[in-house]
Design a protein around this motif. Structure first.
Motif, PDB file in Angstrom:
ATOM      1  N   GLU A   1      -3.819   4.041  -8.174  1.00  0.00           N
ATOM      2  CA  GLU A   1      -4.991   4.917  -8.287  1.00  0.00           C
ATOM      3  C   GLU A   1      -4.826   5.869  -9.477  1.00  0.00           C
ATOM      4  O   GLU A   1      -5.772   6.095 -10.240  1.00  0.00           O
TER       5      GLU A   1
ATOM      6  N   THR B   1      -9.972   3.196  -2.210  1.00  0.00           N
ATOM      7  CA  THR B   1     -10.149   1.965  -1.435  1.00  0.00           C
ATOM      8  C   THR B   1      -9.860   0.733  -2.293  1.00  0.00           C
ATOM      9  O   THR B   1      -9.189  -0.203  -1.847  1.00  0.00           O
TER      10      THR B   1
ATOM     11  N   THR C   1      -6.245   0.394  -2.755  1.00  0.00           N
ATOM     12  CA  THR C   1      -5.626  -0.022  -1.493  1.00  0.00           C
ATOM     13  C   THR C   1      -5.735  -1.537  -1.319  1.00  0.00           C
ATOM     14  O   THR C   1      -4.774  -2.209  -0.927  1.00  0.00           O
TER      15      THR C   1
ATOM     16  N   VAL D   1       0.840  -1.196   0.000  1.00  0.00           N
ATOM     17  CA  VAL D   1       0.000   0.000   0.000  1.00  0.00           C
ATOM     18  C   VAL D   1       0.875   1.247   0.000  1.00  0.00           C
ATOM     19  O   VAL D   1       0.653   2.185  -0.778  1.00  0.00           O
TER      20      VAL D   1
ATOM     21  N   GLN E   1       0.030   2.029  -3.849  1.00  0.00           N
ATOM     22  CA  GLN E   1      -1.393   2.418  -3.936  1.00  0.00           C
ATOM     23  C   GLN E   1      -1.582   3.696  -4.746  1.00  0.00           C
ATOM     24  O   GLN E   1      -2.468   3.774  -5.601  1.00  0.00           O
TER      25      GLN E   1
END
Lengths: 252, 229
Positions: free
Chosen positions: A120, A145, A148, A112, A116
């Motif tokens: 994204e 989310t 993640t 993460v 992450q």
């Protein structure tokens, strides 16, 4: 032959040969060492009870029976060069070569923190390319989310539930959309050989809240699709897995 | 026809550089043409209510020409990492390492160290099996663990050629993916070097892991390849 058998067969061999080879050296010092027959790798040994300065060499070349088992060398430090949990994560969500190489020498607990934000940005960018903005997916996850979840790149495996990467279940709520969660879906319990992991991934990334957001719809009813097909790659499995071990089909 | 399409697609990709594929096949420049390249990872219940779990690691691929394919590398340790307490750190590992014509398996047991380096768990042998050629050679240990190592069909399927066009955006792929006969499984006819382990769940033990839908009692697994230093 299992490893135990191998080990003990060799032990017997080594113990016998030590009598001849190790206890009769010409400086008068008995160099028979406990470590050469103690069943563990120690001292300067390069495998269990062989190799190094004191014990018999591990290879049997020149011995009367070349088929005599030899102790195997499993020593050394091994460093990670590739890594995979879920299918397609590195390929699809890391957008540049540097990130792809970095991902392969990373670990899930740092996923993460390390990936992450890039995932994204990639997700947003893929939507941008088609003039769209990401919408929460069928699991209700927003872009941050979802990425993640995916950045901790592990495969969840339930030993006591039916295996499916994602099974939407039946349309129990009667909304004509089986992908809309209604309580009987099963997901993330493993990955079976036939699971269409690419379509599931595309649905989660591009499908929006109903899983069919970009599915080649004809929105102006002119007989031509005017939304792209991004929720399925259109192919089914061509390999032929079996129901018995080792489950994978014979090579082609 | 399928190969032809693939090669046409590759011609385009060759212009932009390294060809990368999925699920984890040839996924990064550093593992391309590399005997340690992980192609895929599967974990499943082999039949309803089975007391076993099947773990499959596919290494290498011949989906494209000139890739490292066909021989397990004695310097490459394959490791299935298993987290049983939801912290994304491996609590036990299952390892596979070839020597000669045989694949040796170790674990499941705690690794000598967590993270990106480790050693072979020589004190926790799981079993061994002769490396197969076309015909599958399998073995089952006294503990009920079935083992296989050798070439097998690549079960992965994906229209990778069209995927790369989709990545280029609507100018190249205005309608996104194809349908019908225009959609082609790039991996049709490809093989991988596969490791298959069917293991009783009791040997994996209990887990407190939770999946993204809140399902409890899940393992979190990932596979790594590790080269001898």
């Amino acid at each position: 032959m299992n490893l135990h058998t191998l080990k003990y067969t060799f032990l017997s061999f080594c113990a016998l040969s030590l009598v001849v080879a190790c206890s009769d050296d010409d400086n008068g010092t008995d160099i028979v060492q406990a470590s050469c027959s103690d069943g563990i790798m120690n001292g300067t040994e390069t495998a269990v009870d062989c190799g190094g300065a004191s014990c018999q060499p591990c290879e049997n070349g020149g011995d009367p029976d070349p088929m005599e088992p030899v102790a195997l060398d499993f020593t050394g430090t091994y460093s990670q060069v590739d890594f995979m949990g879920r299918p397609g994560i590195n390929t699809v969500l890391n957008g540049d070569d540097e990130s792809k190489d970095a991902h392969n020498v990373s670990i899930p607990s740092e996923g993460v923190a390390n990936f992450q934000a890039g995932f994204e940005a990639r997700l947003v960018g893929l939507h941008d390319a088609y003039g769209a903005v990401y919408e929460n997916n069928i699991l209700g996850l927003d872009a941050a989310t979802l990425t993640t979840v995916l950045a901790a790149d592990v495969l969840e495996v339930s030993p006591n539930l039916p295996t499916t990467y994602f099974n939407p279940g039946e349309d129990n709520d009667g909304d004509d959309n089986p992908l809309t969660l209604d309580g009987d879906e099963i997901a993330f319990t493993g990955r079976a050989l036939g699971d269409d992991v690419i379509d599931v991934s595309l649905i989660l990334l591009f499908g929006g809240e109903n899983g069919i957001r970009f599915s080649g719809q004809d929105t102006n009813a002119d007989g031509e699709a005017d939304l792209p097909r991004l929720t399925s790659d259109g192919v089914a499995i061509t390999a032929t897995p079996t129901d018995t071990f080792p489950y994978l089909g014979a090579p082609e | 026809m399928r190969k032809t399409k693939l090669l046409m697609g590759l011609g385009i990709l060759a212009i932009v550089g390294v060809v990368l594929v999925a699920a984890d096949h040839i996924d990064a420049p550093g593992t391309t043409s590399n005997s340690a390249d992980i192609a895929d990872f599967y974990a499943f219940e082999p039949s309803a209510d089975s007391p076993n779990t099947v773990l499959i690691v596919d290494l290498q691929t011949n989906v494209l020409p000139d890739l490292a394919y066909g021989t397990f590398d004695e310097d490459v340790l394959t490791e299935i990492n298993i987290d049983t307490n939801n912290d994304l750190i491996e609590d036990m590992v299952i390892q596979a390492l070839p020597r000669g014509d045989t694949m040796y398996f170790f674990g499941p047991a705690a690794p000598t160290a967590t993270g990106i380096t480790g050693e072979v768990l020589v004190d926790s042998p799981l079993g061994s099996v002769a490396i197969s050629d076309t015909e599958a050679i399998t073995t089952t240990t006294d503990d009920g663990v079935s083992l296989f190592a050798g070439p097998r069909q690549d079960a992965f399927y994906f229209d990778f050629t069209q995927f790369n066009k989709v990545l280029e955006g609507p100018a190249t792929a205005p309608l996104g993916f194809n349908i019908g006969d225009d959609a082609v499984d790039t991996f049709d006819g490809a093989n991988t070097m596969s490791l298959v382990i069917e293991i009783p769940n009791e040997m994996l033990g209990a887990t407190t892991g939770v999946n993204p839908l809140g399902v409890e009692g899940v393992y979190k697994m990932w596979v790594t390849t590790n080269r001898k230093q």
